[in-house]
Design an enzyme around this catalytic site. Sequence first.
Site, PDB file in Angstrom:
ATOM      1  N   CYS A   8       0.865  -1.183   0.000  1.00  0.00           N
ATOM      2  CA  CYS A   8       0.000   0.000   0.000  1.00  0.00           C
ATOM      3  C   CYS A   8       0.898   1.229   0.000  1.00  0.00           C
ATOM      4  O   CYS A   8       2.059   1.133  -0.413  1.00  0.00           O
ATOM      5  CB  CYS A   8      -0.987  -0.021   1.166  1.00  0.00           C
ATOM      6  SG  CYS A   8      -0.246   0.002   2.813  1.00  0.00           S
ATOM      7  N   ASN A  11       2.298   1.450   4.380  1.00  0.00           N
ATOM      8  CA  ASN A  11       2.603   0.170   5.042  1.00  0.00           C
ATOM      9  C   ASN A  11       2.285   0.220   6.547  1.00  0.00           C
ATOM     10  O   ASN A  11       2.941  -0.396   7.359  1.00  0.00           O
ATOM     11  CB  ASN A  11       4.060  -0.255   4.809  1.00  0.00           C
ATOM     12  CG  ASN A  11       4.379  -1.704   5.225  1.00  0.00           C
ATOM     13  OD1 ASN A  11       5.491  -2.028   5.586  1.00  0.00           O
ATOM     14  ND2 ASN A  11       3.390  -2.592   5.183  1.00  0.00           N
ATOM     15  N   CYS A  13      -1.479   0.798   7.374  1.00  0.00           N
ATOM     16  CA  CYS A  13      -2.926   0.547   7.503  1.00  0.00           C
ATOM     17  C   CYS A  13      -3.378  -0.699   6.741  1.00  0.00           C
ATOM     18  O   CYS A  13      -3.720  -1.717   7.342  1.00  0.00           O
ATOM     19  CB  CYS A  13      -3.738   1.753   7.019  1.00  0.00           C
ATOM     20  SG  CYS A  13      -3.463   3.260   7.970  1.00  0.00           S
ATOM     21  N   ARG A  14      -3.383  -0.618   5.410  1.00  0.00           N
ATOM     22  CA  ARG A  14      -3.977  -1.707   4.613  1.00  0.00           C
ATOM     23  C   ARG A  14      -3.076  -2.917   4.445  1.00  0.00           C
ATOM     24  O   ARG A  14      -3.497  -4.056   4.702  1.00  0.00           O
ATOM     25  CB  ARG A  14      -4.394  -1.164   3.225  1.00  0.00           C
ATOM     26  CG  ARG A  14      -5.545  -0.185   3.284  1.00  0.00           C
ATOM     27  CD  ARG A  14      -5.694   0.578   1.990  1.00  0.00           C
ATOM     28  NE  ARG A  14      -4.563   1.481   1.779  1.00  0.00           N
ATOM     29  CZ  ARG A  14      -4.381   2.240   0.714  1.00  0.00           C
ATOM     30  NH1 ARG A  14      -5.253   2.191  -0.281  1.00  0.00           N
ATOM     31  NH2 ARG A  14      -3.344   3.041   0.617  1.00  0.00           N
ATOM     32  N   SER A  15      -1.829  -2.712   3.978  1.00  0.00           N
ATOM     33  CA  SER A  15      -0.992  -3.894   3.700  1.00  0.00           C
ATOM     34  C   SER A  15      -0.607  -4.692   4.949  1.00  0.00           C
ATOM     35  O   SER A  15      -0.510  -5.921   4.868  1.00  0.00           O
ATOM     36  CB  SER A  15       0.237  -3.533   2.848  1.00  0.00           C
ATOM     37  OG  SER A  15       1.051  -2.579   3.466  1.00  0.00           O
ATOM     38  N   ASP A 122      -8.181   4.016   0.959  1.00  0.00           N
ATOM     39  CA  ASP A 122      -7.213   4.381   1.990  1.00  0.00           C
ATOM     40  C   ASP A 122      -7.981   4.855   3.230  1.00  0.00           C
ATOM     41  O   ASP A 122      -8.688   5.857   3.183  1.00  0.00           O
ATOM     42  CB  ASP A 122      -6.334   5.515   1.435  1.00  0.00           C
ATOM     43  CG  ASP A 122      -5.237   5.917   2.391  1.00  0.00           C
ATOM     44  OD1 ASP A 122      -5.296   5.504   3.567  1.00  0.00           O
ATOM     45  OD2 ASP A 122      -4.337   6.650   1.956  1.00  0.00           O
TER      46      ASP A 122
END
Length: 153
Positions: A8, A11, A13-15, A122
């Site tokens: 993401c 690195n 939040c999402r990934s 995001d």
Amino acid sequence: MTKILMVCLGNICRSPLAEGILKSKVFSSKALIDSAGTGAYHNGEKPDIRSINIAKKHNIDITGQSARKFVVEDFDEFDIIYVMDNSNYDNVIKLARDENDISKVRFILNEIFPKENLDVPDPYYGGDFGFKNVYKMLDEACDHIATKINKNG
Ligand code: 4NP
């Protein structure tokens, strides 16, 4: 052994969530899973507390992760590079050296909605709802990925 990298922007939040969720679904002998960000703003930091909390709610511990930037060598190390959104895709593709590198990059939501190239939004500037929503999307996508990995290795 399939080597998978989740990517993401930050690195944090999402990934990290994608990494933790997929690790919880695959046999560890069948896959190596890591994550990275296309930006270096949060290098060395733990995941965002909102990602830590939503993962914890599902009995997944991502507190041991540390943010790092995506580097060109990741194309050599990993078999599949899953990006969270179109901007991540563009940033990763810019670093690709050849067609083989490009062929490794996939949109994670294409696992659920093939060829649509949809974004995992995001959640950084939003509230907890965004994280719940992201968790749900990643959980479903990782179910598809894990089924393939656990079957084929
Ligand atoms: P991520 O979210 O890409 O899912 O880790 C973000 C984290 C931090 C920033 C942007 C997105 N930031 O601009 O610092």
